[in-house]
Design a protein around this motif. Structure first.
Motif, PDB file in Angstrom:
ATOM      1  N   LEU A 177     -11.528   3.869  10.454  1.00  0.00           N
ATOM      2  CA  LEU A 177     -12.284   3.067  11.414  1.00  0.00           C
ATOM      3  C   LEU A 177     -11.441   1.934  11.999  1.00  0.00           C
ATOM      4  CD1 LEU A 177     -15.187   3.127  12.519  1.00  0.00           C
ATOM      5  CD2 LEU A 177     -15.790   1.423  10.791  1.00  0.00           C
ATOM      6  N   HIS A 178     -10.630   1.304  11.162  1.00  0.00           N
ATOM      7  CA  HIS A 178      -9.783   0.219  11.650  1.00  0.00           C
ATOM      8  C   HIS A 178      -8.861   0.695  12.764  1.00  0.00           C
ATOM      9  CE1 HIS A 178      -7.647  -3.726  10.729  1.00  0.00           C
ATOM     10  NE2 HIS A 178      -6.926  -3.172  11.681  1.00  0.00           N
ATOM     11  N   SER A 179      -8.260   1.833  12.560  1.00  0.00           N
ATOM     12  CA  SER A 179      -7.280   2.350  13.519  1.00  0.00           C
ATOM     13  C   SER A 179      -7.897   2.602  14.890  1.00  0.00           C
ATOM     14  CB  SER A 179      -6.640   3.629  12.987  1.00  0.00           C
ATOM     15  OG  SER A 179      -5.686   4.123  13.888  1.00  0.00           O
ATOM     16  N   ILE A 180      -9.098   3.162  14.929  1.00  0.00           N
ATOM     17  CA  ILE A 180      -9.664   3.476  16.242  1.00  0.00           C
ATOM     18  C   ILE A 180     -10.077   2.209  16.986  1.00  0.00           C
ATOM     19  CG2 ILE A 180     -10.401   5.762  15.479  1.00  0.00           C
ATOM     20  CD1 ILE A 180     -13.314   4.725  15.579  1.00  0.00           C
ATOM     21  N   TRP A 181     -10.424   1.156  16.239  1.00  0.00           N
ATOM     22  CA  TRP A 181     -10.731  -0.113  16.904  1.00  0.00           C
ATOM     23  C   TRP A 181      -9.462  -0.807  17.373  1.00  0.00           C
ATOM     24  CZ3 TRP A 181     -15.255  -2.491  18.418  1.00  0.00           C
ATOM     25  CH2 TRP A 181     -16.442  -1.808  18.104  1.00  0.00           C
ATOM     26  N   ASP A 182      -8.346  -0.540  16.738  1.00  0.00           N
ATOM     27  CA  ASP A 182      -7.067  -1.103  17.179  1.00  0.00           C
ATOM     28  C   ASP A 182      -6.639  -0.583  18.546  1.00  0.00           C
ATOM     29  OD1 ASP A 182      -6.476  -2.821  15.110  1.00  0.00           O
ATOM     30  OD2 ASP A 182      -5.074  -1.488  14.104  1.00  0.00           O
ATOM     31  N   GLY A 183      -6.933   0.692  18.825  1.00  0.00           N
ATOM     32  CA  GLY A 183      -6.410   1.230  20.068  1.00  0.00           C
ATOM     33  C   GLY A 183      -7.162   2.400  20.674  1.00  0.00           C
ATOM     34  N   ALA A 184      -7.573   3.358  19.851  1.00  0.00           N
ATOM     35  CA  ALA A 184      -8.109   4.605  20.392  1.00  0.00           C
ATOM     36  C   ALA A 184      -9.327   4.395  21.285  1.00  0.00           C
ATOM     37  CB  ALA A 184      -8.454   5.566  19.243  1.00  0.00           C
ATOM     38  N   ILE A 185     -10.214   3.477  20.894  1.00  0.00           N
ATOM     39  CA  ILE A 185     -11.423   3.259  21.687  1.00  0.00           C
ATOM     40  C   ILE A 185     -11.088   2.645  23.045  1.00  0.00           C
ATOM     41  CG2 ILE A 185     -13.588   1.964  21.832  1.00  0.00           C
ATOM     42  CD1 ILE A 185     -13.851   2.290  18.791  1.00  0.00           C
ATOM     43  N   ILE A 186     -10.230   1.628  23.054  1.00  0.00           N
ATOM     44  CA  ILE A 186      -9.908   0.991  24.336  1.00  0.00           C
ATOM     45  C   ILE A 186      -9.070   1.917  25.215  1.00  0.00           C
ATOM     46  CG2 ILE A 186      -7.792  -0.217  23.607  1.00  0.00           C
ATOM     47  CD1 ILE A 186      -8.827  -2.619  25.287  1.00  0.00           C
ATOM     48  N   TYR A 187      -8.238   2.776  24.610  1.00  0.00           N
ATOM     49  CA  TYR A 187      -7.490   3.750  25.408  1.00  0.00           C
ATOM     50  C   TYR A 187      -8.444   4.738  26.072  1.00  0.00           C
ATOM     51  CZ  TYR A 187      -3.331   2.213  22.758  1.00  0.00           C
ATOM     52  OH  TYR A 187      -2.316   1.483  22.180  1.00  0.00           O
ATOM     53  N   LYS A 188      -9.435   5.175  25.326  1.00  0.00           N
ATOM     54  CA  LYS A 188     -10.423   6.111  25.887  1.00  0.00           C
ATOM     55  C   LYS A 188     -11.194   5.444  27.019  1.00  0.00           C
ATOM     56  CE  LYS A 188     -14.369   9.041  24.464  1.00  0.00           C
ATOM     57  NZ  LYS A 188     -13.868  10.300  25.072  1.00  0.00           N
ATOM     58  N   LEU A 189     -11.562   4.201  26.823  1.00  0.00           N
ATOM     59  CA  LEU A 189     -12.276   3.447  27.858  1.00  0.00           C
ATOM     60  C   LEU A 189     -11.425   3.303  29.119  1.00  0.00           C
ATOM     61  CD1 LEU A 189     -14.468   1.531  28.976  1.00  0.00           C
ATOM     62  CD2 LEU A 189     -13.438  -0.296  27.603  1.00  0.00           C
ATOM     63  N   ALA A 190     -10.146   3.011  28.939  1.00  0.00           N
ATOM     64  CA  ALA A 190      -9.249   2.775  30.079  1.00  0.00           C
ATOM     65  C   ALA A 190      -8.702   4.067  30.671  1.00  0.00           C
ATOM     66  CB  ALA A 190      -8.085   1.889  29.646  1.00  0.00           C
ATOM     67  N   GLY A 191      -8.886   5.195  29.971  1.00  0.00           N
ATOM     68  CA  GLY A 191      -8.377   6.468  30.465  1.00  0.00           C
ATOM     69  C   GLY A 191      -6.872   6.589  30.351  1.00  0.00           C
ATOM     70  N   VAL A 192      -6.311   5.999  29.283  1.00  0.00           N
ATOM     71  CA  VAL A 192      -4.864   6.041  29.070  1.00  0.00           C
ATOM     72  C   VAL A 192      -4.588   6.441  27.630  1.00  0.00           C
ATOM     73  CG1 VAL A 192      -4.460   4.250  30.809  1.00  0.00           C
ATOM     74  CG2 VAL A 192      -4.723   3.596  28.394  1.00  0.00           C
ATOM     75  N   THR A 193      -3.331   6.756  27.329  1.00  0.00           N
ATOM     76  CA  THR A 193      -2.929   6.984  25.944  1.00  0.00           C
ATOM     77  C   THR A 193      -2.210   5.763  25.380  1.00  0.00           C
ATOM     78  OG1 THR A 193      -0.888   8.055  26.686  1.00  0.00           O
ATOM     79  CG2 THR A 193      -2.774   9.486  26.206  1.00  0.00           C
TER      80      THR A 193
END
Length: 318
Positions: A177-193
């Motif tokens: 859970l920590h990892s996805i809050w660090d980056g994966a969620i905001i990357y998905k929101l922004a449409g970037v990797t």
């Protein structure tokens, strides 16, 4: 989903938890630059080494690199605080109870702010001009970075080691859970990797625009209601409690049931939270630096020890 995309997501999630990924930290700091006064920009340029050109964006991730060096290992615990919370049942933060003996993000912001006060006075007097004082330069970098860390909900939660011990699946990849809050969620929101970090990127340009329009679900005035450098411990604790509330209100309050959180609705539900939190970090950071440079504050901190450290906690009951 294409195999290549799964591999890319897995690569993003494999990185160690850092409280917003490094590129996100830099973007938060680039966004903060949009709110700095001309005098603040001048002073920061004097305090930082010449290679940084006075840019908060360029130093936004420095503290994460430093913590993994032999020289900087002592700062490991400065990036978070582990409160005795139990989300979603209850969430709270008490600095004297939850600080580790080596320090926490609350004590680190407090101490580095105190250092900066003297550094800024020296820079304004012309005694520091080219980042020659390493302690002062590092204080700028620490305060920049920790404003970002402070708004990542799982850096202000002791439950499941800040979510590192809470396994989830994201876009087919096993992570935590920590990892996805660090980056994966905001990357998905922004449409970037990931975000390019030579300058402010489109997603964060929009964040800046929304801040200026006061177009978030929580008014910007509330984000900086505590922004007096004369009481850094009090403000740092206020910010920590504000962030910790999200672990009860959203982060752990959803039903997971082994679903893929990238497609279950969890990530989408987190979108407004993540964007709000990075926006808070940017505006608070700029406001803090502006007020420090402005110098219109009084040293008036009063810290009351109203509760003891807990025996099972990071300070061992002291």
């Amino acid at each position: 989903m294409r195999v290549s995309h799964i591999a890319a997501v897995a690569g993003v999630l494999a990185a160690p938890a850092l409280a917003w990924n490094k590129d996100v930290h830099q973007q938060i700091a680039y966004a903060a630059e949009e709110f700095l006064t001309p005098l603040t920009r001048t002073v920061l340029k004097q305090l930082l080494e010449p290679e940084y050109k006075g840019s908060l964006g360029l130093v936004g991730a420095w503290a994460d690199n430093y913590r993994y060096t032999t020289e900087g290992a002592y700062t490991q615990t400065w990036h978070y605080i582990d409160p005795a919370d139990n989300p979603p049942s209850f969430c709270n933060v008490y600095a004297n109870r939850d600080n580790s003996l080596k320090g926490s993000i609350v004590s680190a912001i407090t101490n580095q702010t105190q250092i900066l006060k003297g550094c800024i006075r020296e820079a304004k007097a012309g005694k520091i001009r080219h980042g020659e004082n390493a302690t002062c330069a590092n204080a700028v970098k620490f305060v920049t970075h920790f404003h970002g860390d402070m708004t990542q909900p799982l850096h202000v939660s002791g439950f499941a080691a800040g979510g590192n011990g809470f396994p989830v699946t994201f876009a087919g990849a096993t992570t935590n859970l920590h990892s996805i809050w660090d980056g994966a969620i905001i990357y998905k929101l922004a449409g970037v990797t990931s975000f390019n970090n030579d300058t402010l990127q489109p997603f964060f340009k929009n964040v800046v625009s929304r801040i200026k329009k006061d177009n978030y679900m929580v008014p910007t005035a509330d984000w900086v209601s505590c922004s007096d450098p004369g009481r850094p411990a009090g403000c740092a604790l206020t910010w920590a409690r504000d962030t910790n509330e999200w672990t009860c209100d959203y982060v752990y309050s959803q039903i997971f049931n082994g679903t893929d959180v990238a497609t279950s609705g969890y990530a989408e539900g987190a979108f407004p939270v993540v964007e709000l939190q990075v926006a808070k970090a940017s505006l608070r950071m700029a406001t803090w630096f502006n007020k420090l440079v402005d110098g219109h504050y009084k040293e008036r901190e009063v810290v009351l020890r109203l509760n003891p450290s807990w025996v099972g906690g990071p300070a061992g009951g002291t």
